[in-house]
Scaffold this motif. Structure first.
Motif, PDB file in Angstrom:
ATOM      1  N   THR A 193      47.233  79.307 -10.119  1.00  0.00           N
ATOM      2  CA  THR A 193      48.582  80.403 -11.084  1.00  0.00           C
ATOM      3  C   THR A 193      49.890  81.028 -10.332  1.00  0.00           C
ATOM      4  OG1 THR A 193      46.875  82.715  -9.919  1.00  0.00           O
ATOM      5  CG2 THR A 193      45.936  81.708 -11.971  1.00  0.00           C
ATOM      6  N   ALA A 194      49.754  80.732  -8.805  1.00  0.00           N
ATOM      7  CA  ALA A 194      50.746  80.719  -8.173  1.00  0.00           C
ATOM      8  C   ALA A 194      51.680  80.457  -9.017  1.00  0.00           C
ATOM      9  CB  ALA A 194      50.126  80.214  -6.896  1.00  0.00           C
ATOM     10  N   SER A 195      51.955  79.656  -9.744  1.00  0.00           N
ATOM     11  CA  SER A 195      53.459  80.140 -10.140  1.00  0.00           C
ATOM     12  C   SER A 195      53.964  79.471 -11.441  1.00  0.00           C
ATOM     13  CB  SER A 195      54.406  78.565  -9.464  1.00  0.00           C
ATOM     14  OG  SER A 195      54.309  78.344  -8.081  1.00  0.00           O
ATOM     15  N   PRO A 196      54.177  80.735 -12.178  1.00  0.00           N
ATOM     16  CA  PRO A 196      53.847  80.315 -13.279  1.00  0.00           C
ATOM     17  C   PRO A 196      55.686  80.285 -14.407  1.00  0.00           C
ATOM     18  CG  PRO A 196      54.110  82.820 -13.125  1.00  0.00           C
ATOM     19  CD  PRO A 196      53.461  82.223 -12.033  1.00  0.00           C
ATOM     20  N   LEU A 197      55.503  79.482 -15.024  1.00  0.00           N
ATOM     21  CA  LEU A 197      57.011  79.430 -16.119  1.00  0.00           C
ATOM     22  C   LEU A 197      56.638  80.449 -17.317  1.00  0.00           C
ATOM     23  CD1 LEU A 197      56.952  75.122 -16.203  1.00  0.00           C
ATOM     24  CD2 LEU A 197      57.856  77.649 -14.649  1.00  0.00           C
ATOM     25  N   SER A 198      58.194  80.856 -17.543  1.00  0.00           N
ATOM     26  CA  SER A 198      58.805  81.385 -18.405  1.00  0.00           C
ATOM     27  C   SER A 198      58.881  80.484 -19.608  1.00  0.00           C
ATOM     28  CB  SER A 198      59.268  82.454 -18.075  1.00  0.00           C
ATOM     29  OG  SER A 198      58.983  83.307 -16.923  1.00  0.00           O
ATOM     30  N   VAL A 199      58.923  81.190 -20.891  1.00  0.00           N
ATOM     31  CA  VAL A 199      58.571  80.229 -21.953  1.00  0.00           C
ATOM     32  C   VAL A 199      60.043  80.405 -22.819  1.00  0.00           C
ATOM     33  CG1 VAL A 199      57.627  81.803 -23.472  1.00  0.00           C
ATOM     34  CG2 VAL A 199      57.890  79.606 -24.943  1.00  0.00           C
ATOM     35  N   ARG A 200      61.060  80.098 -23.062  1.00  0.00           N
ATOM     36  CA  ARG A 200      62.508  80.827 -23.520  1.00  0.00           C
ATOM     37  C   ARG A 200      61.841  80.985 -25.280  1.00  0.00           C
ATOM     38  NH1 ARG A 200      66.887  77.987 -21.402  1.00  0.00           N
ATOM     39  NH2 ARG A 200      68.046  77.952 -23.193  1.00  0.00           N
ATOM     40  N   GLN A 201      62.924  82.111 -25.121  1.00  0.00           N
ATOM     41  CA  GLN A 201      62.793  82.240 -26.664  1.00  0.00           C
ATOM     42  C   GLN A 201      63.918  82.105 -27.682  1.00  0.00           C
ATOM     43  OE1 GLN A 201      60.336  84.956 -26.766  1.00  0.00           O
ATOM     44  NE2 GLN A 201      59.901  84.470 -24.924  1.00  0.00           N
ATOM     45  N   ASP A 202      64.256  81.207 -27.605  1.00  0.00           N
ATOM     46  CA  ASP A 202      64.949  80.598 -28.345  1.00  0.00           C
ATOM     47  C   ASP A 202      64.642  79.368 -29.622  1.00  0.00           C
ATOM     48  OD1 ASP A 202      64.563  78.312 -26.948  1.00  0.00           O
ATOM     49  OD2 ASP A 202      66.492  78.685 -25.741  1.00  0.00           O
ATOM     50  N   GLY A 203      63.248  79.330 -29.229  1.00  0.00           N
ATOM     51  CA  GLY A 203      61.967  78.305 -30.444  1.00  0.00           C
ATOM     52  C   GLY A 203      62.300  77.146 -29.566  1.00  0.00           C
ATOM     53  N   SER A 204      62.386  77.223 -28.481  1.00  0.00           N
ATOM     54  CA  SER A 204      62.729  75.665 -28.455  1.00  0.00           C
ATOM     55  C   SER A 204      61.222  75.121 -27.730  1.00  0.00           C
ATOM     56  CB  SER A 204      63.733  74.665 -26.936  1.00  0.00           C
ATOM     57  OG  SER A 204      63.946  75.905 -26.008  1.00  0.00           O
ATOM     58  N   GLY A 205      60.839  75.822 -27.103  1.00  0.00           N
ATOM     59  CA  GLY A 205      59.307  75.086 -26.776  1.00  0.00           C
ATOM     60  C   GLY A 205      59.214  75.069 -24.884  1.00  0.00           C
ATOM     61  N   ILE A 206      60.439  75.364 -24.584  1.00  0.00           N
ATOM     62  CA  ILE A 206      61.194  75.158 -23.293  1.00  0.00           C
ATOM     63  C   ILE A 206      60.386  76.298 -22.357  1.00  0.00           C
ATOM     64  CG2 ILE A 206      62.551  74.176 -21.542  1.00  0.00           C
ATOM     65  CD1 ILE A 206      64.097  72.901 -23.414  1.00  0.00           C
ATOM     66  N   TRP A 207      59.519  75.682 -21.519  1.00  0.00           N
ATOM     67  CA  TRP A 207      58.956  76.511 -20.805  1.00  0.00           C
ATOM     68  C   TRP A 207      59.848  76.683 -19.160  1.00  0.00           C
ATOM     69  CZ3 TRP A 207      54.879  79.789 -20.770  1.00  0.00           C
ATOM     70  CH2 TRP A 207      54.306  79.697 -22.045  1.00  0.00           C
ATOM     71  N   GLU A 208      60.149  77.182 -18.410  1.00  0.00           N
ATOM     72  CA  GLU A 208      61.449  76.980 -17.390  1.00  0.00           C
ATOM     73  C   GLU A 208      60.940  78.164 -15.732  1.00  0.00           C
ATOM     74  OE1 GLU A 208      64.460  76.779 -18.807  1.00  0.00           O
ATOM     75  OE2 GLU A 208      65.220  78.686 -19.245  1.00  0.00           O
ATOM     76  N   GLY A 209      61.043  77.748 -15.091  1.00  0.00           N
ATOM     77  CA  GLY A 209      61.513  78.617 -13.758  1.00  0.00           C
ATOM     78  C   GLY A 209      61.003  78.321 -12.614  1.00  0.00           C
ATOM     79  N   PHE A 210      62.294  78.951 -11.354  1.00  0.00           N
ATOM     80  CA  PHE A 210      62.108  78.870  -9.942  1.00  0.00           C
ATOM     81  C   PHE A 210      60.991  78.977  -8.589  1.00  0.00           C
ATOM     82  CE2 PHE A 210      64.116  79.585  -5.490  1.00  0.00           C
ATOM     83  CZ  PHE A 210      64.785  78.346  -5.656  1.00  0.00           C
ATOM     84  N   VAL A 211      60.947  78.408  -8.711  1.00  0.00           N
ATOM     85  CA  VAL A 211      59.825  78.388  -7.728  1.00  0.00           C
ATOM     86  C   VAL A 211      60.594  77.778  -5.914  1.00  0.00           C
ATOM     87  CG1 VAL A 211      57.586  76.849  -6.776  1.00  0.00           C
ATOM     88  CG2 VAL A 211      58.336  76.732  -9.346  1.00  0.00           C
ATOM     89  N   PRO A 212      60.574  79.011  -5.848  1.00  0.00           N
ATOM     90  CA  PRO A 212      60.748  78.837  -3.850  1.00  0.00           C
ATOM     91  C   PRO A 212      60.186  78.118  -2.955  1.00  0.00           C
ATOM     92  CG  PRO A 212      60.743  80.739  -4.876  1.00  0.00           C
ATOM     93  CD  PRO A 212      60.842  80.314  -6.042  1.00  0.00           C
ATOM     94  N   GLY A 213      60.727  77.080  -2.489  1.00  0.00           N
ATOM     95  CA  GLY A 213      59.572  76.942  -1.598  1.00  0.00           C
ATOM     96  C   GLY A 213      59.346  75.300  -1.711  1.00  0.00           C
ATOM     97  N   ALA A 214      59.269  75.329  -3.024  1.00  0.00           N
ATOM     98  CA  ALA A 214      58.972  73.624  -3.092  1.00  0.00           C
ATOM     99  C   ALA A 214      60.050  72.571  -3.317  1.00  0.00           C
ATOM    100  CB  ALA A 214      58.957  74.037  -4.875  1.00  0.00           C
TER     101      ALA A 214
END
Length: 642
Positions: A72-93
């Motif tokens: 649960t440490a690094s959740p991604l956010s789903v885009r609100q454009d219907g593309s079905g893409i989840w994305e996000g930045f993870v510091p330290g990776a």
């Protein structure tokens, strides 16, 4: 879109609205720049931007060494454009760390930990995590890249050496251990250069969990297998081949993929990459899943993979595997096991559209490369442009020629006269496609025996037959492909778990086969008549295709003012004073003879030359008499030829 950070800045890896538009249309062919894992810095923090397509997932997290695999440490956010893409930045990776996507799957699929479909580097199997990686590399092949259009031209010589890297050579210190890419680079260049091959075709190098699939069960469509080293190590291999004037063709498998739990299968809990209905989505031959070519995002994924290898790895061509299985809905299926198309036919219209899009994208972006189809049926115009109604491939494997030729060559010479048409039939359709003549890995596995062992007779006759086969192939129109081991007469059939039997080269008989293949390649690349007219009907003419009683074929290869006579005797009986018609008089030099003693033959021949006199024969104005050695191919050219 930046819920994981405050005051986030736009990064090159982040999808724009235009990217999303192209993705949904199936026309985003560089998705590898946007999806997957991209090391970057945001707001002064080093880390990695992650993006994954999982439209039916309920949640998505990145787990890895950077967060101690905390779910649960690094959740991604789903885009609100219907593309079905989840994305996000993870510091330290950071680069080198392993990761997976943890997806709460839809349709009651539970939670799955998936490798990254766009990962450029994976853990070494059987481990299954993806690795954060960058593809920086300093190439030194600019000279090759500047002139490879000429090397890959349809009018250029192309003698391809097909290689399975894991079993070509093994570590001398550990017979069960693999050589790494960099070690193979130098050994492979040394061998291929000495043998005169123009190109190397590497069996699927893309990451695959099961080594015994030879790479044809691909999981990582953007990553060379880590069994032999890093992505940069594989780049070094290609770079070194290029620096030595050798082209590189990669096997690529968009026809199916395995059902391994960490792979593409049921990726977000639904049949995302594959068809849901097993009648379209399951491959009975290989127990694998079939891509849903009707889904635009899947088309974009696959075409992005193809362009990725051309851009990032400087590949000179892609050989597309199992095209027949893609274009026929009833391939390997019985009645009731497949669904007809909208017109009631067995053609896979979606796959056909995908293949046309693929080839248009490749040649639009990389006009100096070639795509090659392994297509085993008589589907028309495979290697003709899309605008003419073709599938758009540059070349096609001639499976009919291979099957007919090996069937004929496996017969006892005493019976060959009854099967003469197996050699002549192929010329009726030889110019309907841009053909490659393949003697590939498929012919030396699954109890089929090696090429040498397929040949009839005692050991001397087997070797003579093999040399004859290679000579006959060199003389025929079409580019050439030979699987590793054939060039020195491997006795046992190919075993992917062991090195080739290089110790055979301690024996003069096998040295002779090697030297014959080398000299064939050198003559082939030197004599324009043997290659420049491969795809021009004027490049071939029969002298006599009817001498079935003596099992002899005589024919010409020609280009502009150059001409080569090829005579093949498929019996162990020498033919003396064998008359042939010729288009020119004077001296004709015997430039190749597979029965020469240096190749392990009996030494029968024409003492280097024959004289043609003015006398009509077989419709030609000149005639000469040849000595045809037993089970041999001989090549002649006019002494006055440029």
């Amino acid at each position: 879109m930046c819920r994981l950070m405050i005051n986030c800045q736009r990064d090159e890896a982040m999808m724009t609205d235009h990217d999303i538009y192209l993705f949904k249309q199936g026309r985003h062919y560089r998705l590898y720049d946007k999806l997957g894992a991209h090391p970057t810095t945001m707001n002064g923090q080093a880390g990695t931007w992650f993006a994954v397509w999982a439209p039916n997932a309920r949640s998505a997290h990145v787990i890895g060494a950077f967060n101690q695999w905390n779910p649960t440490a690094s959740p991604l956010s789903v885009r609100q454009d219907g593309s079905g893409i989840w994305e996000g930045f993870v510091p330290g990776a950071r680069v080198g760390q392993e990761y997976k996507f943890r997806l709460e799957q839809g349709n009651g699929g539970g939670v799955a930990e998936k490798g990254d479909p766009f990962a450029v580097y994976w853990e070494e199997p059987p481990r299954t995590a993806s690795r954060i990686w960058e593809l920086d590399y300093q190439w030194h092949d600019q000279e090759w890249m500047d002139q490879r259009k000429a090397q890959n031209s349809l009018q250029a010589p192309m003698s391809i050496y097909e290689v399975h890297l894991g079993s070509w050579k093994r570590s001398p210190d550990d017979p069960d251990g693999f050589l790494d890419y960099r070690s193979m680079a130098h050994l492979l260049v040394e061998h291929v250069t000495a043998m005169g091959f123009t190109h190397v075709e590497i069996m699927p190098i893309m990451e695959h969990p099961f080594y015994g699939s030879w790479g044809y069960q691909t999981v990582g469509y953007f990553a060379p297998t880590s069994r032999y080293g890093t992505p940069q190590d594989f780049m070094y291999l290609i770079d070194h081949l290029h620096q030595n004037g050798i082209g590189v063709i990669l096997d690529w498998v968009p026809s199916h993929f395995p059902a391994d739990a960490h792979g593409l299968s049921r990726f977000d809990g639904t049949h995302l990459f594959e068809h849901e209905d097993a009648r379209k989505g399951f491959h009975p031959d290989w127990n694998s899943s079939i891509f849903n070519y009707g889904r635009y995002e899947v088309q974009a994924y696959l075409i992005s993979s193809a362009l990725f290898w051309l851009e990032k790895y400087h590949a000179d061509g892609l050989r597309v595997d199992a095209v027949a299985s893609m274009i026929y809905l009833d391939y390997s299926r019985k009645e009731g096991e497949w669904i007809p198309n909208q017109y009631g036919g067995n053609e896979n219209l979606e796959a056909l559209d995908f293949l046309r899009r693929l080839n248009m994208a490749v040649y639009e972006n990389y006009p100096d490369v070639q795509t090659m189809a392994e297509e085993s049926t008589s589907w028309p115009m495979v290697s003709r442009p899309v605008y003419l109604g073709g599938l758009g491939f540059g070349m096609k494997w001639n499976m009919g020629w291979m099957n007919d030729t090996l069937s004929y060559m496996s017969k006892d010479p005493v019976h060959r006269k009854f099967y003469h048409d197996q050699l002549t039939f192929g010329l009726w359709y030889a110019y309907t496609e841009n053909f490659i003549l393949p003697l590939s890995h498929d012919e030396v596995v699954h109890l089929k025996g090696s090429l040498l062992d397929k040949m009839p007779g005692d050991s001397w006759q087997k070797r003579a037959n093999l040399r004859l086969l290679f000579g006959y192939m060199t003389g025929q129109p079409g580019k050439k492909l030979l699987f590793m081991g054939g060039e020195f007469g491997q006795w046992r059939e190919w075993n992917h778990d062991a090195s080739l039997d290089w110790h055979l080269l301690d024996q003069p008989a096998h040295q002779g086969i090697r030297d014959w293949v080398r000299d064939l390649n050198l003559a082939y690349t030197r004599e324009q008549a043997l290659y420049a007219g491969d795809y021009d009907q004027n490049g071939f003419a029969w002298e006599d295709c009817h001498d079935s009683d003596q099992s002899v074929l005589t024919f010409f290869r020609q280009y502009q003012q150059e001409v080569i006579l090829v005579a093949c005797n498929f019996t162990p009986v020498p033919r003396y004073r064998y008359r042939v018609g010729l288009p020119r008089g004077g001296t004709w030099l015997e430039i190749l003879n597979s029965d020469a003693t240096v190749y392990g033959g009996s030494g029968v021949g024409n003492k280097g030359a024959v004289e043609a006199r003015h006398a009509s024969w077989h419709g030609f104005p000149y005639m000469t008499e040849l000595t045809l050695p037993p089970l041999a191919a001989v090549f002649f050219k006019p002494a006055s030829q440029p």
